[in-house]
Enzyme design. Structure first.
Site, PDB file in Angstrom:
ATOM      1  N   GLU A  29      -3.308  33.922  22.068  1.00  0.00           N
ATOM      2  CA  GLU A  29      -3.621  32.499  22.025  1.00  0.00           C
ATOM      3  C   GLU A  29      -4.894  32.199  22.824  1.00  0.00           C
ATOM      4  O   GLU A  29      -4.935  32.427  24.035  1.00  0.00           O
ATOM      5  CB  GLU A  29      -2.429  31.703  22.560  1.00  0.00           C
ATOM      6  CG  GLU A  29      -1.169  31.904  21.717  1.00  0.00           C
ATOM      7  CD  GLU A  29       0.092  31.422  22.407  1.00  0.00           C
ATOM      8  OE1 GLU A  29      -0.017  30.836  23.505  1.00  0.00           O
ATOM      9  OE2 GLU A  29       1.191  31.632  21.856  1.00  0.00           O
ATOM     10  N   LEU A  58      -0.009  29.666  17.928  1.00  0.00           N
ATOM     11  CA  LEU A  58       0.803  29.550  19.139  1.00  0.00           C
ATOM     12  C   LEU A  58       2.232  29.968  18.822  1.00  0.00           C
ATOM     13  O   LEU A  58       3.157  29.156  18.760  1.00  0.00           O
ATOM     14  CB  LEU A  58       0.767  28.112  19.667  1.00  0.00           C
ATOM     15  CG  LEU A  58      -0.617  27.528  19.950  1.00  0.00           C
ATOM     16  CD1 LEU A  58      -0.490  26.143  20.542  1.00  0.00           C
ATOM     17  CD2 LEU A  58      -1.410  28.431  20.881  1.00  0.00           C
ATOM     18  N   ALA A  59       2.406  31.260  18.615  1.00  0.00           N
ATOM     19  CA  ALA A  59       3.709  31.797  18.206  1.00  0.00           C
ATOM     20  C   ALA A  59       3.826  33.221  18.744  1.00  0.00           C
ATOM     21  O   ALA A  59       3.329  34.166  18.123  1.00  0.00           O
ATOM     22  CB  ALA A  59       3.853  31.778  16.685  1.00  0.00           C
ATOM     23  N   GLU A  60       4.489  33.359  19.896  1.00  0.00           N
ATOM     24  CA  GLU A  60       4.578  34.678  20.531  1.00  0.00           C
ATOM     25  C   GLU A  60       5.291  35.692  19.641  1.00  0.00           C
ATOM     26  O   GLU A  60       4.933  36.879  19.626  1.00  0.00           O
ATOM     27  CB  GLU A  60       5.304  34.557  21.883  1.00  0.00           C
ATOM     28  CG  GLU A  60       4.478  33.947  22.995  1.00  0.00           C
ATOM     29  CD  GLU A  60       4.342  32.427  22.873  1.00  0.00           C
ATOM     30  OE1 GLU A  60       5.140  31.807  22.124  1.00  0.00           O
ATOM     31  OE2 GLU A  60       3.442  31.858  23.521  1.00  0.00           O
ATOM     32  N   GLN A  82       0.345  34.513  26.796  1.00  0.00           N
ATOM     33  CA  GLN A  82      -0.461  33.680  27.687  1.00  0.00           C
ATOM     34  C   GLN A  82       0.155  33.529  29.083  1.00  0.00           C
ATOM     35  O   GLN A  82      -0.564  33.509  30.083  1.00  0.00           O
ATOM     36  CB  GLN A  82      -0.689  32.314  27.049  1.00  0.00           C
ATOM     37  CG  GLN A  82      -1.838  31.548  27.649  1.00  0.00           C
ATOM     38  CD  GLN A  82      -2.221  30.370  26.772  1.00  0.00           C
ATOM     39  OE1 GLN A  82      -1.487  29.375  26.700  1.00  0.00           O
ATOM     40  NE2 GLN A  82      -3.355  30.473  26.102  1.00  0.00           N
ATOM     41  N   PHE A  83       1.479  33.422  29.171  1.00  0.00           N
ATOM     42  CA  PHE A  83       2.211  33.436  30.439  1.00  0.00           C
ATOM     43  C   PHE A  83       3.503  34.209  30.198  1.00  0.00           C
ATOM     44  O   PHE A  83       4.158  34.039  29.156  1.00  0.00           O
ATOM     45  CB  PHE A  83       2.533  32.020  30.929  1.00  0.00           C
ATOM     46  CG  PHE A  83       1.328  31.237  31.353  1.00  0.00           C
ATOM     47  CD1 PHE A  83       0.852  31.304  32.659  1.00  0.00           C
ATOM     48  CD2 PHE A  83       0.657  30.441  30.442  1.00  0.00           C
ATOM     49  CE1 PHE A  83      -0.262  30.584  33.042  1.00  0.00           C
ATOM     50  CE2 PHE A  83      -0.461  29.722  30.821  1.00  0.00           C
ATOM     51  CZ  PHE A  83      -0.926  29.794  32.130  1.00  0.00           C
ATOM     52  N   PHE A  86       6.901  33.051  28.757  1.00  0.00           N
ATOM     53  CA  PHE A  86       7.132  32.912  27.321  1.00  0.00           C
ATOM     54  C   PHE A  86       7.668  34.206  26.700  1.00  0.00           C
ATOM     55  O   PHE A  86       7.660  34.361  25.472  1.00  0.00           O
ATOM     56  CB  PHE A  86       5.830  32.519  26.608  1.00  0.00           C
ATOM     57  CG  PHE A  86       5.164  31.287  27.188  1.00  0.00           C
ATOM     58  CD1 PHE A  86       5.887  30.318  27.865  1.00  0.00           C
ATOM     59  CD2 PHE A  86       3.796  31.111  27.062  1.00  0.00           C
ATOM     60  CE1 PHE A  86       5.269  29.192  28.397  1.00  0.00           C
ATOM     61  CE2 PHE A  86       3.164  29.993  27.584  1.00  0.00           C
ATOM     62  CZ  PHE A  86       3.910  29.024  28.255  1.00  0.00           C
ATOM     63  N   HIS A 129       5.756  28.960  33.688  1.00  0.00           N
ATOM     64  CA  HIS A 129       4.472  29.653  33.712  1.00  0.00           C
ATOM     65  C   HIS A 129       4.386  30.702  34.826  1.00  0.00           C
ATOM     66  O   HIS A 129       3.531  31.580  34.769  1.00  0.00           O
ATOM     67  CB  HIS A 129       3.322  28.661  33.871  1.00  0.00           C
ATOM     68  CG  HIS A 129       3.043  27.852  32.647  1.00  0.00           C
ATOM     69  ND1 HIS A 129       3.961  26.986  32.110  1.00  0.00           N
ATOM     70  CD2 HIS A 129       1.945  27.778  31.848  1.00  0.00           C
ATOM     71  CE1 HIS A 129       3.449  26.411  31.036  1.00  0.00           C
ATOM     72  NE2 HIS A 129       2.233  26.877  30.851  1.00  0.00           N
TER      73      HIS A 129
END
Length: 326
Positions: A29, A58-60, A82-83, A86, A129
């Site tokens: 992302e 935006l879809a892990e 991203q974190f 997630f 996060h």
């Protein structure tokens, strides 16, 4: 050799990996033109094209599935979550698929995937996060979990992870990204995986730590030295598998141990280290093993973060308790 921040060392490693092998890809992302939320991939899309460094939805779960598909067709994917809070959105891809590939295909298939992600507190991030979830993935057979504590290791361990033919979860401490600088060798080099490092020599006590807790442990060791207690600090670097041999040599030398982690106390890496020491080196111990960790609660909102996170003073207090045990 130059002084670099932790994040600059990671960016350097990614640049060198892309340069070395055209089958290495980076995606996640906002990692493309924006260079990622922490700018770890800044400038890499412009240098290597949007076919090798590119954004995803935006879809892990989709990021994980894409990495698995690319790995089966000869690419070496570096996927960014991203974190690490997630993680749960991509857990099946990591724990249910890529970790099992070598076993599932009887060693005939490789899964050379690196899962990069920041973790940890100290920067007042929003909910989900800063979570320290390394204990969850460290428990999964077939995964290697790497957590560097300084810029030099961040670069060398990342390059080793990218070279690995097995999946590596590579966790980068968010607080260290720009708060730490250190000497980093120029050019391409690797640091051995699965091997702990002695971050500080000592004779009275062993402090075993990893990731963002290592600088805290080193600060505590400096404070202890002022009172005549010489603590040896062992930096695990790889938390799965754990380098039991290096830990054991230190325990045999000092006879006293404190294990430090930023994550919550329940289960986790510290608990595994304590169990391994108890099973293998109990006759070398002169005192019960101490532990410093976060409370067993949900990670707090930013206003309470400073009170919730473990500190060097906590390590000093626990170390004195273990040293003074009789």
């Amino acid at each position: 050799m130059a002084k670099k921040t932790y994040i600059a060392a990671i960016q350097d490693a990614l640049d060198l990996a892309l340069e070395k092998d055209e089958n290495t890809l980076i995606f996640g992302e906002d990692v493309g033109e924006n260079g990622g939320v922490f700018r770890a991939t800044d400038g890499l899309q412009a240098k290597y094209s949007d076919e090798r460094v590119f954004n995803t939805p935006l879809a892990e779960s989709g990021i994980g599935g894409l990495a698995i598909g690319l790995a089966t067709t000869g690419y070496r994917p570096i996927m960014e979550i991203q974190f690490f809070g997630f993680l749960f959105e991509v857990m099946d891809s990591i724990a249910g698929q890529m970790s099992r590939a070598r076993f599932r295909f009887n060693g005939t298939r490789n899964m050379p995937i690196v899962v990069r992600s920041p973790y940890g507190g100290g920067t007042k991030t929003p909910e989900m996060h800063a979570d320290n979830l390394e204990g969850i993935v460290a428990q999964v057979p077939g995964l290697r979990v790497v957590m560097p504590a300084n810029p030099a290791d961040a670069k060398g361990l990342l390059l080793s992870s990218i070279e690995s033919d097995d999946p590596v979860v590579f966790l980068e401490n968010l607080h260290l990204y720009r708060s730490m600088k250190g000497e980093v060798a120029d050019g391409y080099y690797t640091t051995p995986l699965d091997k702990a490092a002695i971050a500080r020599e000592g004779s009275d006590l062993t402090i075993v730590s990893y990731g963002g807790a290592v600088p805290v442990s080193l600060k505590a060791a400096d404070e202890l030295a002022k009172e005549g207690i010489e603590a040896e600090v062992v930096d695990l670097r790889t938390v799965s598998p754990i380098d039991i041999e290096t830990i054991g040599e230190s325990v045999k030398k000092t006879g006293r141990v404190v294990v430090v982690q930023e994550a919550q106390r329940m289960a986790g890496v510290a608990a595994t280290v304590m169990a391994e020491i108890s099973e293998r080196f109990i006759l070398s111990l002169k005192a019960p093993i101490g532990r410093v960790a976060a409370p067993d609660t949900v990670y707090p909102f930013a206003q309470a973060e400073n009170d919730w996170m473990m500190k060097a003073d906590d390590v000093v207090a626990k170390a004195k308790e273990v040293v003074n045990y009789d």
